[in-house]
Design a protein around this motif. Structure first.
Motif, PDB file in Angstrom:
ATOM      1  N   UNK A 169      -8.688   7.063   9.697  1.00  0.00           N
ATOM      2  CA  UNK A 169      -7.553   6.207  10.042  1.00  0.00           C
ATOM      3  C   UNK A 169      -7.958   4.753   9.863  1.00  0.00           C
ATOM      4  N   UNK A 170      -6.945   3.903   9.718  1.00  0.00           N
ATOM      5  CA  UNK A 170      -7.109   2.446   9.733  1.00  0.00           C
ATOM      6  C   UNK A 170      -6.472   1.927  11.009  1.00  0.00           C
ATOM      7  N   UNK A 171      -7.127   0.988  11.641  1.00  0.00           N
ATOM      8  CA  UNK A 171      -6.616   0.411  12.886  1.00  0.00           C
ATOM      9  C   UNK A 171      -6.133  -1.011  12.634  1.00  0.00           C
ATOM     10  N   UNK A 172      -4.830  -1.237  12.797  1.00  0.00           N
ATOM     11  CA  UNK A 172      -4.263  -2.567  12.710  1.00  0.00           C
ATOM     12  C   UNK A 172      -3.934  -3.063  14.116  1.00  0.00           C
ATOM     13  N   UNK A 173      -4.041  -4.369  14.309  1.00  0.00           N
ATOM     14  CA  UNK A 173      -3.824  -4.937  15.647  1.00  0.00           C
ATOM     15  C   UNK A 173      -2.438  -5.528  15.837  1.00  0.00           C
ATOM     16  N   UNK A 174      -1.636  -5.591  14.776  1.00  0.00           N
ATOM     17  CA  UNK A 174      -0.263  -6.076  14.885  1.00  0.00           C
ATOM     18  C   UNK A 174       0.556  -5.503  13.741  1.00  0.00           C
ATOM     19  N   UNK A 175       1.870  -5.508  13.917  1.00  0.00           N
ATOM     20  CA  UNK A 175       2.739  -5.035  12.853  1.00  0.00           C
ATOM     21  C   UNK A 175       2.635  -5.946  11.634  1.00  0.00           C
ATOM     22  N   UNK A 176       2.465  -7.240  11.861  1.00  0.00           N
ATOM     23  CA  UNK A 176       2.330  -8.174  10.744  1.00  0.00           C
ATOM     24  C   UNK A 176       1.100  -7.840   9.912  1.00  0.00           C
ATOM     25  N   UNK A 177      -0.013  -7.525  10.575  1.00  0.00           N
ATOM     26  CA  UNK A 177      -1.222  -7.152   9.832  1.00  0.00           C
ATOM     27  C   UNK A 177      -0.972  -5.908   8.988  1.00  0.00           C
ATOM     28  N   UNK A 178      -0.310  -4.911   9.578  1.00  0.00           N
ATOM     29  CA  UNK A 178      -0.020  -3.684   8.833  1.00  0.00           C
ATOM     30  C   UNK A 178       0.885  -3.965   7.637  1.00  0.00           C
ATOM     31  N   UNK A 179       1.921  -4.758   7.850  1.00  0.00           N
ATOM     32  CA  UNK A 179       2.881  -5.057   6.783  1.00  0.00           C
ATOM     33  C   UNK A 179       2.220  -5.818   5.645  1.00  0.00           C
ATOM     34  N   UNK A 180       1.409  -6.830   5.990  1.00  0.00           N
ATOM     35  CA  UNK A 180       0.805  -7.663   4.965  1.00  0.00           C
ATOM     36  C   UNK A 180      -0.453  -7.032   4.351  1.00  0.00           C
ATOM     37  N   UNK A 181      -0.777  -5.811   4.773  1.00  0.00           N
ATOM     38  CA  UNK A 181      -1.875  -5.063   4.153  1.00  0.00           C
ATOM     39  C   UNK A 181      -1.370  -4.009   3.185  1.00  0.00           C
ATOM     40  N   UNK A 182      -0.055  -3.809   3.132  1.00  0.00           N
ATOM     41  CA  UNK A 182       0.513  -2.750   2.282  1.00  0.00           C
ATOM     42  C   UNK A 182       0.270  -2.977   0.794  1.00  0.00           C
ATOM     43  N   UNK A 183       0.096  -4.229   0.399  1.00  0.00           N
ATOM     44  CA  UNK A 183      -0.063  -4.537  -1.023  1.00  0.00           C
ATOM     45  C   UNK A 183      -1.278  -3.825  -1.632  1.00  0.00           C
ATOM     46  N   UNK A 184      -2.263  -3.478  -0.803  1.00  0.00           N
ATOM     47  CA  UNK A 184      -3.447  -2.782  -1.313  1.00  0.00           C
ATOM     48  C   UNK A 184      -3.179  -1.314  -1.634  1.00  0.00           C
ATOM     49  N   UNK A 185      -2.063  -0.795  -1.129  1.00  0.00           N
ATOM     50  CA  UNK A 185      -1.673   0.600  -1.376  1.00  0.00           C
ATOM     51  C   UNK A 185      -2.788   1.579  -1.003  1.00  0.00           C
ATOM     52  N   UNK A 186      -3.317   1.375   0.187  1.00  0.00           N
ATOM     53  CA  UNK A 186      -4.349   2.279   0.690  1.00  0.00           C
ATOM     54  C   UNK A 186      -3.694   3.583   1.141  1.00  0.00           C
ATOM     55  N   UNK A 187      -4.429   4.673   1.058  1.00  0.00           N
ATOM     56  CA  UNK A 187      -3.853   5.988   1.351  1.00  0.00           C
ATOM     57  C   UNK A 187      -4.264   6.557   2.704  1.00  0.00           C
ATOM     58  N   UNK A 188      -5.220   5.947   3.367  1.00  0.00           N
ATOM     59  CA  UNK A 188      -5.628   6.444   4.689  1.00  0.00           C
ATOM     60  C   UNK A 188      -4.499   6.230   5.695  1.00  0.00           C
ATOM     61  N   UNK A 189      -4.297   7.148   6.646  1.00  0.00           N
ATOM     62  CA  UNK A 189      -3.288   6.943   7.688  1.00  0.00           C
ATOM     63  C   UNK A 189      -3.671   5.756   8.564  1.00  0.00           C
ATOM     64  N   UNK A 190      -2.688   5.205   9.263  1.00  0.00           N
ATOM     65  CA  UNK A 190      -2.949   4.007  10.062  1.00  0.00           C
ATOM     66  C   UNK A 190      -2.252   4.105  11.407  1.00  0.00           C
TER      67      UNK A 190
END
Length: 400
Positions: A169-190
């Motif tokens: 899993x990937x751990x994000x600390x805010x919704x903004x961090x999760x949203x602005x990390x989508x560009x990498x198109x990572x496949x691990x769940x978060x």
């Protein structure tokens, strides 16, 4: 964000946290405060928590015994020697410990990327078949890639991407961090769990005035404070330019830029203050030790962070906990929560708007008083350590 799973076992966890730095290396800012609080709260819930880290402390190393574990508030912390002074945190000793011991833990929690400890921990976890979680702490957000984009992409594609995608899993600390990390198109769940903040240290603040006296700031001045690493990503250039405009309306105001330098950026900021004609009202303090940092929070009238990219905003939450009114950009991870609870002012990345809001807040003691009352309540409701640790524990249990 649903998280990695729904069926979770109930038993105490044996967690290994691998991070490139750890307290008391406060020169590295927010993670050095939030990660230990999380680890200690997880331990307080009954879990076994071990930390592997380096002795890095900026350009120097901590003066600490690297031959034995240190028990810090219920957490066994192993400091391994960092070789060289770079932010790559190269430590073959840490890698060797990961390779030999990771299999004895239920799960590995890895902080950050673009560092050697991530490679060591993730490769060893894969070799042992151990679940591992990666917490990027801003570094997947698109804004952090703009400087040195080609170099970072090459490193990511050659060394990290396959490891990251194989994380449990990937751990994000805010919704903004999760949203602005989508560009990498990572496949691990978060999953999303915020940072915890230790509230106790803000219950007894230093007497107001000592910090101003130490740095030559008049007792009757209105003080805006930025507190954190002097990093281009933090939008300090926008803060400074906005303050220069604000000074026309509030001529007794001062701007304090407090924190360790990043790549000589303090010199650039000092030159910008001189060019704007406001150098006599701008104070660059350098790194502040924990007690002086509390003094800065006590003596300021407003905290300001106009960051271009911020996964969470640890310094903002600490300012709120200290009862300090805050102005943050809409690119700070917890901006939406601050706005929803009326805990502070959220502004766009617009110099005129920032200057106007800053001048208005400095001019209104009553408005500042109202924000000061809301701040600690906001922090206690959303970021209390035990509540955050319980949410994290629930996510981790789903992985083992």
């Amino acid at each position: 964000m649903s998280g990695p799973g729904n069926t979770c076992r109930r038993a105490d966890l044996d967690i290994l946290c691998v991070t490139p730095f750890y307290k008391p290396a406060y020169v590295y800012g927010g993670p050095t405060r939030s990660v230990p609080v999380l680890c200690e709260a997880l331990a307080a819930l009954g879990n076994s928590v071990t930390v592997y880290t380096t002795d890095a402390n900026g350009p120097a190393n901590l003066q600490i015994d690297t031959t034995r574990p240190h028990l810090l508030n219920g957490v066994a912390v192993y400091y391994f020697r960092r070789h060289g002074a770079s932010r790559y945190f190269y430590s073959p000793e840490l890698e060797d410990a990961c390779r030999r011991r990771i299999g004895s833990h239920d799960l590995v929690y890895v902080i950050g990327n673009w560092t050697y400890p991530l490679l060591a921990a993730c490769r060893s976890a894969r070799a042992w078949g151990a679940p591992f979680v990666i917490a990027p702490r801003t570094s997947f957000m698109i804004g952090t890639w703009k400087h040195g984009l080609v170099k970072k992409l090459v490193y990511h594609l050659l060394l990290e991407r396959r490891l990251i995608n194989s994380a449990s899993a990937l751990h994000y600390t805010s919704q903004l961090e999760a949203t602005q990390s989508r560009w990498l198109r990572l496949t691990a769940p978060a999953f999303l769990v915020p940072n915890p903040v230790e509230l106790g240290e803000f219950c007894s603040m230093p007497t107001r005035g000592a910090f101003r006296c130490a740095f030559g700031i008049p007792a009757d001045a209105e003080v805006a404070l930025y507190l954190g690493r002097l990093d281009r990503r933090k939008g300090i250039d926008l803060t400074l330019a906005s303050f220069a405009r604000c000074l026309r309306a509030r001529p007794s105001a001062y701007l304090v830029l407090a924190g360790p330098d990043e790549d000589g950026y303090s010199r650039i900021l000092a030159e910008a203050a001189t060019a704007a004609g406001v150098a006599s009202h701008v104070v660059l303090t350098g790194y502040l030790d924990p007690r002086t940092r509390l003094g800065a929070l006590s003596d300021a009238d407003v905290f300001i962070l106009t960051s271009y990219s911020e996964n969470f905003g640890m310094a903002v939450v600490e300012a709120l906990a200290a009862g300090l009114p805050v102005i943050v950009s809409d690119q700070v991870g917890i901006a939406d929560e601050i706005d929803a609870d009326g805990a502070g002012l959220v502004v766009p990345l617009d110099q005129a708007v920032v200057a106007d809001k800053l001048a208005s807040l400095l001019a209104s003691p009553e408005e500042r008083k109202q924000f000061a009352k809301r701040g600690p309540t906001f922090v206690a409701k959303r970021y209390a350590p035990m509540a955050v640790a319980a949410a994290m524990e629930a996510q981790l249990r789903c992985l083992v």
